[in-house]
Design a protein around this motif. Structure first.
Motif, PDB file in Angstrom:
ATOM      1  N   ALA A   1      -7.696  30.986  17.051  1.00  0.00           N
ATOM      2  CA  ALA A   1      -8.259  32.171  17.446  1.00  0.00           C
ATOM      3  C   ALA A   1      -8.671  32.756  16.112  1.00  0.00           C
ATOM      4  O   ALA A   1      -8.238  32.783  15.259  1.00  0.00           O
TER       5      ALA A   1
ATOM      6  N   ARG B   1     -12.703  38.644  15.510  1.00  0.00           N
ATOM      7  CA  ARG B   1     -14.164  38.798  16.113  1.00  0.00           C
ATOM      8  C   ARG B   1     -15.030  39.120  14.828  1.00  0.00           C
ATOM      9  O   ARG B   1     -16.154  38.712  14.699  1.00  0.00           O
TER      10      ARG B   1
ATOM     11  N   TRP C   1     -16.235  34.313  27.214  1.00  0.00           N
ATOM     12  CA  TRP C   1     -15.233  33.490  26.556  1.00  0.00           C
ATOM     13  C   TRP C   1     -13.971  33.145  27.348  1.00  0.00           C
ATOM     14  O   TRP C   1     -13.822  31.822  27.342  1.00  0.00           O
TER      15      TRP C   1
ATOM     16  N   ASP D   1      -1.801  30.944  26.868  1.00  0.00           N
ATOM     17  CA  ASP D   1      -1.517  32.352  26.740  1.00  0.00           C
ATOM     18  C   ASP D   1      -0.227  32.586  26.170  1.00  0.00           C
ATOM     19  O   ASP D   1       0.209  33.482  25.393  1.00  0.00           O
TER      20      ASP D   1
ATOM     21  N   CYS E   1      -0.539  32.583  22.428  1.00  0.00           N
ATOM     22  CA  CYS E   1      -1.102  33.668  21.925  1.00  0.00           C
ATOM     23  C   CYS E   1      -0.204  34.663  21.767  1.00  0.00           C
ATOM     24  O   CYS E   1      -0.147  35.528  20.773  1.00  0.00           O
TER      25      CYS E   1
ATOM     26  N   SER F   1      -4.449  38.835  20.470  1.00  0.00           N
ATOM     27  CA  SER F   1      -5.057  39.348  21.750  1.00  0.00           C
ATOM     28  C   SER F   1      -6.662  39.083  21.879  1.00  0.00           C
ATOM     29  O   SER F   1      -7.240  39.034  20.812  1.00  0.00           O
ATOM     30  N   TRP F   2      -7.190  38.786  22.897  1.00  0.00           N
ATOM     31  CA  TRP F   2      -8.691  38.273  22.973  1.00  0.00           C
ATOM     32  C   TRP F   2      -9.356  39.505  22.777  1.00  0.00           C
ATOM     33  O   TRP F   2     -10.816  39.218  22.852  1.00  0.00           O
TER      34      TRP F   2
ATOM     35  N   LEU G   1     -11.532  35.600  19.067  1.00  0.00           N
ATOM     36  CA  LEU G   1     -12.278  34.742  19.657  1.00  0.00           C
ATOM     37  C   LEU G   1     -11.933  33.366  19.883  1.00  0.00           C
ATOM     38  O   LEU G   1     -11.312  32.951  18.801  1.00  0.00           O
ATOM     39  N   PRO G   2     -11.879  32.669  20.817  1.00  0.00           N
ATOM     40  CA  PRO G   2     -11.253  31.229  21.120  1.00  0.00           C
ATOM     41  C   PRO G   2     -12.260  30.233  20.471  1.00  0.00           C
ATOM     42  O   PRO G   2     -13.634  30.240  20.557  1.00  0.00           O
TER      43      PRO G   2
END
Length: 604
Positions: free
Chosen positions: A177, A180, A193, A210, A213, A219-220, A224-225
């Motif tokens: 992860a 961003r 994504w 999930d 995470c 947190s998305w 970003l993955p």
């Protein structure tokens, strides 16, 4: 076959290849002794002699069974490729450091070649030609032009066996992860994504991700993955990005998802379990075929938009539409710059290409019922008896060799030339960048890919590319027409067709000028059609003249010998040697002599 025989065979094959390429690049000189025999006399006093045939490209086809090493009055069969480079080091102007590193690459290449020989044993050309593309790529010899094409400096035996193309082992990816604001990214509007994650993970695995995470506070909305190759993580990312990891800006989530199969390019991975799913291209900081196999960050933002624009050209342009030309679109890209390395002017380029990913369409997802895909590099692959996949496909198609080649050239060369002439777009179209789509064993269309550094623009006014995305226009190289034409001349004719024409001459007796005569007819027919549609194309065909008498000889192997293995801020640039007589021009000259009353369709 004993292992010693395998070893001698791969040594002899690589020695012959290296000797032929170095004579072609004018680093060595082959003397014609008559009766089809040649000799290369080196400053060390060693002479290599052999039977051979000079092709239309001023390139020797050497009979590997006849090559001898002569020294101090003794002549012995030559089957030691390393000794050849030691013998020729003074002629090649290679320093001791360069030679030592070259021998390292050579040893790695030879070991991989033995594995390939063993894996192909019992598979004839017909069997190879029917294998699925992804499986066949794991059996290919690789770049025919690069002497030591599996050098992979940075890998040992364990990595070769786990991650090498010829190992054909599934690789599970690690997932990170990335905060961003650290990433440079771009994605198509059709791919967000979560969709990209779903291309690699099924529902149960997504739930596991999930949970990871939540446990790690990811947190998305903020991250970003990013998939990462397990070797790259272990050997580079954990150390180089330690600051971001300790700060929590880069979080290792674990190993998740489908297994991926390394393709012939090593860093491009296809989904083993879902062939129609997106391919993933990941950086691998190993030195292989002349440069470190990283991913430059400058293309990440523009990659998806550029791919979409290229596909729009295929959809709206009559010539491309007629031929079904398509694009393997890069639907998303993500790059994480190294904060400290980026601030160092002139830092080695490999430190700028350590961490990122590109997601690209799979050709399996673009084939209709009754079609199959095949990397163009596969055409050149030979079985133990010397028969090629190309010859096997021609036989299976039921077509004459001229008819089969007409389909091939119309589907591949014409779109490349049209993109160049109408839009000023040059694609370095070597055989690993072109995916052929076949129906009933004949080529019906081509899928183009790999625009990160292998797509350049010709300088000048090209109104038909006015809607090129600005993000792409800012990062793509622009070069004069006489440079950009080599993306086709050298990138495809020299790097692909030179070998295919020689192979078909050897196998089925098709004369080289017959081969290039078929290509000339296909190109002239296209030119006539394009001129009828657009009068401006006449001037473009003069600007990008494929039929001029001479072309420049571009050399890649001499670059490594001259530059050595020191780090550099930029990737190596080819060297230009003496001119070559253009086989297309020669083919037309012969045709005109045979039929003097027939005028050319277009003056060169």
């Amino acid at each position: 076959m004993s292992t010693d025989k395998y070893w001698k065979q791969v040594n002899r094959t690589l020695l012959v290849k290296s000797l032929a390429e170095l004579c072609y690049e004018q680093a060595l000189i082959a003397k014609d002794e008559g009766a089809g025999r040649y000799s290369v006399t080196l400053k060390s006093g060693v002479i290599y002699s052999f039977k051979g045939q000079l092709t239309v490209w001023d390139w020797l086809l050497i009979d590997a069974q006849t090559i001898e090493r002569q020294f101090e009055g003794q002549a012995l069969p030559a089957d030691d490729a390393a000794q050849f480079f030691i013998d020729a080091s003074e002629d090649l102007e290679a320093t001791s450091s360069t030679l030592g590193n070259l021998l390292h690459e050579l040893a790695n290449t030879l070991v991989a070649d033995v594995v390939l020989l063993q894996k192909r044993e019992g598979l004839d050309a017909q069997a190879l030609a029917t294998l699925p593309d992804e499986q066949l790529q794991c059996l290919l010899d690789g770049h025919p032009k690069a002497m030591v094409n599996k050098g992979r400096i940075g890998w040992g035996a364990q990595e070769f066996n786990a991650y090498g193309t010829e190992a054909a082992q599934g690789v599970r990816l690690l997932w990170l992860a990335v905060r961003r604001d650290l990433a440079v990214s771009g994605n198509s509007e059709q791919w967000d994504w979560p969709q990209l994650l779903a291309e690699s993970l099924d529902e149960a695995q997504l739930q596991q991700l999930d949970r990871a995470c939540r446990e790690k506070g990811v947190s998305w909305q903020e991250f970003l993955p990013l998939p990462v190759h397990p070797w790259q993580w272990q050997h580079h990312i954990r150390q180089h990005y330690a600051q971001q990891i300790f700060r929590g800006d880069l979080v290792l989530l674990g190993e998740f998802g489908d297994s991926y199969l390394p393709q012939v390019s090593l860093r491009t991975l296809s989904n083993l379990e879902r062939p129609r799913a997106l391919h993933v291209k990941l950086p691998l900081t190993v030195l292989n075929t002349s440069c470190y196999r990283g991913i430059p960050g400058k293309f990440m933002r523009c990659g998806p938009a550029l791919s979409e624009w290229m596909q729009s050209l295929c959809d709206r342009d009559e010539q491309l539409q007629l031929r079904g030309t398509g694009i393997l679109q890069e639907v998303a890209g993500l790059h994480v710059p190294h904060s400290h390395q980026e601030s160092v002017e002139g830092t080695p380029y490999r430190y700028r290409e350590l961490l990122g990913a590109t997601w690209r369409q799979s050709p399996a997802g673009l084939c209709a019922e009754g079609e199959r895909h095949l990397l163009m590099a596969a055409l050149l692959q030979k079985d133990a008896g010397g028969k090629s996949v190309a010859a096997a496909l021609i036989e299976a198609s039921g077509l004459s060799v001229e008819a089969w080649l007409t389909h091939l050239f119309d589907a591949t060369v014409v779109p490349l030339y049209h993109l160049l002439s109408r839009y000023g777009i040059g694609l370095v179209a070597h055989s690993q960048n072109l995916t052929l789509v076949l129906r009933d064993n004949k080529v019906v269309r081509v899928l183009l890919k790999d625009f990160q550094g292998d797509l350049r623009l010709a300088q000048g006014e090209f109104p038909d590319r006015a809607d090129l995305p600005e993000s792409a226009a800012q990062v793509l190289d622009q070069l004069p027409a006489n440079y950009i034409i080599h993306d086709l001349f050298t990138g495809h004719f020299v790097t692909v067709l030179r070998y295919l024409s020689a192979q078909l001459m050897t196998e089925i007796g098709l004369g080289e000028l017959e081969f290039y005569g078929v290509l000339a007819k296909v190109l002239r027919r296209y030119q006539k059609s394009a001129q009828q549609d657009n009068a401006d194309m006449t001037e473009r065909f003069q600007q990008f003249n494929l039929f001029r008498p001479h072309i420049e000889r571009v050399c890649i192997n001499r670059v490594r010998l001259r530059q050595g293995y020191d780090d550099s801020a930029e990737r190596p640039v080819p060297i230009v040697g003496g001119d070559l007589t253009n086989p297309l021009w020669l083919a037309e000259q012969e045709s005109q002599q045979n039929q003097p009353e027939t005028a050319s369709a277009l003056e060169a």
